[in-house]
Design a protein around this motif. Structure first.
Motif, PDB file in Angstrom:
ATOM      1  N   TYR A 310       1.580   4.035  -6.594  1.00  0.00           N
ATOM      2  CA  TYR A 310       0.902   3.742  -7.854  1.00  0.00           C
ATOM      3  C   TYR A 310       1.824   3.054  -8.859  1.00  0.00           C
ATOM      4  N   GLY A 311       3.035   2.696  -8.422  1.00  0.00           N
ATOM      5  CA  GLY A 311       3.955   1.954  -9.275  1.00  0.00           C
ATOM      6  C   GLY A 311       4.442   2.762 -10.457  1.00  0.00           C
ATOM      7  N   LYS A 312       5.078   3.902 -10.185  1.00  0.00           N
ATOM      8  CA  LYS A 312       5.506   4.790 -11.251  1.00  0.00           C
ATOM      9  C   LYS A 312       7.023   4.960 -11.295  1.00  0.00           C
ATOM     10  N   ALA A 313       7.540   5.047 -12.494  1.00  0.00           N
ATOM     11  CA  ALA A 313       8.933   5.430 -12.686  1.00  0.00           C
ATOM     12  C   ALA A 313       9.054   6.923 -12.418  1.00  0.00           C
ATOM     13  N   VAL A 314      10.175   7.345 -11.839  1.00  0.00           N
ATOM     14  CA  VAL A 314      10.334   8.749 -11.470  1.00  0.00           C
ATOM     15  C   VAL A 314      11.665   9.298 -11.977  1.00  0.00           C
ATOM     16  N   VAL A 315      11.657  10.606 -12.218  1.00  0.00           N
ATOM     17  CA  VAL A 315      12.864  11.341 -12.593  1.00  0.00           C
ATOM     18  C   VAL A 315      13.074  12.418 -11.547  1.00  0.00           C
ATOM     19  N   MET A 316      14.235  12.420 -10.891  1.00  0.00           N
ATOM     20  CA  MET A 316      14.468  13.287  -9.739  1.00  0.00           C
ATOM     21  C   MET A 316      15.807  14.000  -9.838  1.00  0.00           C
ATOM     22  N   PRO A 317      15.899  15.198  -9.260  1.00  0.00           N
ATOM     23  CA  PRO A 317      17.205  15.839  -9.131  1.00  0.00           C
ATOM     24  C   PRO A 317      18.003  15.114  -8.053  1.00  0.00           C
ATOM     25  N   ASP A 318      19.277  14.989  -8.267  1.00  0.00           N
ATOM     26  CA  ASP A 318      20.130  14.284  -7.301  1.00  0.00           C
ATOM     27  C   ASP A 318      20.565  15.286  -6.233  1.00  0.00           C
ATOM     28  N   GLU A 355      11.205   0.272 -22.207  1.00  0.00           N
ATOM     29  CA  GLU A 355      10.067  -0.216 -21.443  1.00  0.00           C
ATOM     30  C   GLU A 355      10.499  -1.120 -20.293  1.00  0.00           C
ATOM     31  N   GLU A 356      11.517  -1.916 -20.504  1.00  0.00           N
ATOM     32  CA  GLU A 356      11.997  -2.805 -19.439  1.00  0.00           C
ATOM     33  C   GLU A 356      12.518  -1.998 -18.252  1.00  0.00           C
ATOM     34  N   TYR A 357      13.232  -0.927 -18.547  1.00  0.00           N
ATOM     35  CA  TYR A 357      13.762  -0.073 -17.481  1.00  0.00           C
ATOM     36  C   TYR A 357      12.629   0.628 -16.743  1.00  0.00           C
ATOM     37  N   ARG A 358      11.624   1.142 -17.486  1.00  0.00           N
ATOM     38  CA  ARG A 358      10.481   1.790 -16.854  1.00  0.00           C
ATOM     39  C   ARG A 358       9.797   0.840 -15.876  1.00  0.00           C
ATOM     40  N   LEU A 359       9.596  -0.400 -16.299  1.00  0.00           N
ATOM     41  CA  LEU A 359       8.934  -1.386 -15.447  1.00  0.00           C
ATOM     42  C   LEU A 359       9.761  -1.707 -14.209  1.00  0.00           C
TER      43      LEU A 359
END
Length: 401
Positions: A310-318, A355-359
């Protein structure tokens, strides 16, 4: 080929039912499959096989129950009655139950198929060698961890009796080959459920939705996420909504109800409850960021593949398998230290304020997800089944290659 699949299936709440739904959807459209036989767990509601696409016949046999000691016999009986050309098992170690004997009996089914000379593949979503038992909520007792390890080794040896054991991460292949000298382990990627046209990366008007999706309470906990979003609100003044999409892990009933009560003072927080399959796209598409509030991982992440599609930015544990997927399959996200609320807040803030980073993250993850559509994954399984049949000098009811 008449293919049987032993799996949980919607509306089941047993793990891996969503994966089975999407795999079945692709198998039934494949011209080499003449009939699908779903050997599923028993549910109150009817199985969701209302596919709109044309496809082969689907036969449903509800023949097992979570934690039943009869599953070995009832599934074997169903296999005998339906006479499939091949059997695919959609498994993880606690698939048939969280009681040791019930779980072990169910995992003997690949051996039964082998003894009957029925071509079979086990799709194994996790391996105990790569699971942090304490963080994943199994046990913190060191002695019990050793006992679980011994049990896990025995169960793995049972599963490896299958003609092929398919795993979704390259490291799992190496682990099984190294420890068990297993010659029958194959890498077949997790795959992405739906591959829509490239999404519109713009977001709906209103608050930015910070979403997490899954079954919560063991190694997936949402308290840190809620507190992290509160920190970002304080720092930035941004209009952020917290969306917790999903249900309790079956092992931790009441978890989300307790969280809802404990954080009732927090504004703009939404608990969706169980998300029906047709609502999943809306939940993802409306989200600005998808969070993985995990303290451990137990296999390849279906949610990460969905977020990518779905083209989403994600935040994940490393940590663990998520870090491996990023490396192996090309996903990209902002990382945080597990259980560190400040670190999680920093990761969320890095995306929602840029916003640029999210994209960039969203577009990268879409490209990674579309590299392995589910249709290709289904083809991989079919090709392996034909190789097994050729080796055994077995021909399916309709032989077409």
């Amino acid at each position: 080929m008449k293919l049987a699949i032993v799996t949980a299936f919607p509306p089941s709440k047993v793990t891996l039912n969503e994966y089975a739904y999407h795999l079945v959807k692709q198998f039934r459209q494949n011209e080499k499959i003449t009939e699908l036989v779903l050997l599923t767990d028993k549910t109150e509601g009817k199985k969701d096989i209302t596919f709109t696409e044309a496809g082969c016949k689907i036969t449903i046999k509800e023949c097992w129950s979570f934690n039943s000691y009869k599953n070995l016999f009832s599934v074997t009986k169903a296999i005998n009655n339906t006479k499939p050309d091949a059997v695919l098992f959609n498994l993880q170690f606690m698939k048939f139950g969280d009681k040791k004997i019930a779980a072990a009996l169910g995992l003997m089914l690949p051996l039964v198929c082998k003894l009957k000379n029925i071509p079979n593949i086990v799709l194994l979503h996790n391996i105990l060698e790569e699971v942090d038992l304490e963080s994943a909520g199994f046990t913190s007792n060191k002695l019990m961890q050793k006992i679980y390890g011994l049990i896990g080794t025995s169960l793995t040896k049972l599963i490896l009796q299958a003609d092929i054991v398919a795993v979704t991460i390259q490291k799992y292949v190496h682990s099984l080959e190294y420890k068990y000298y297993a010659p029958n382990v194959e890498l077949i990627p997790h795959g992405t459920f739906e591959i829509p046209a490239e999404p519109d990366y713009t977001l709906p008007k209103g608050p930015l939705q910070i979403m997490t999706f899954g079954k919560f309470g063991t190694y997936k906990k949402v308290e840190g996420m809620i507190e992290a979003v509160e920190l970002v609100r304080e720092r930035t003044g941004l209009d952020l909504e917290i969306v917790i999409a999903g249900t309790d892990n079956p092992n931790v009933p009441g978890y989300l109800a307790r969280v809802k009560e404990d954080y009732k003072h927090v504004s703009q927080i939404r608990f969706t409850g169980y998300v029906e399959e047709e609502v999943v796209p809306k939940i993802f598409k409306e989200s600005a960021v998808v969070i993985f509030p995990y303290t451990s991982t137990t296999g390849s992440s279906g949610v990460l593949h969905q977020a990518g599609s779905y083209g989403k930015a994600v935040v994940m544990p490393d940590l663990g398998d998520l870090a491996l997927l990023v490396k192996d399959e090309g996903y990209k996200g902002e990382f945080f230290e597990p259980t560190n609320t400040e670190s999680l807040a920093n990761a969320i803030e890095a995306i929602v304020t840029n916003e640029e980073y999210r994209l960039d993250l969203a577009e990268t993850n879409f490209k990674a997800a579309t590299a392995y559509p589910m249709s290709e994954i289904a083809n991989m399984y079919i090709e392996h089944f034909y190789k097994i049949m050729d080796k055994k000098s077995i021909k399916p009811a309709v032989w077409s290659v």
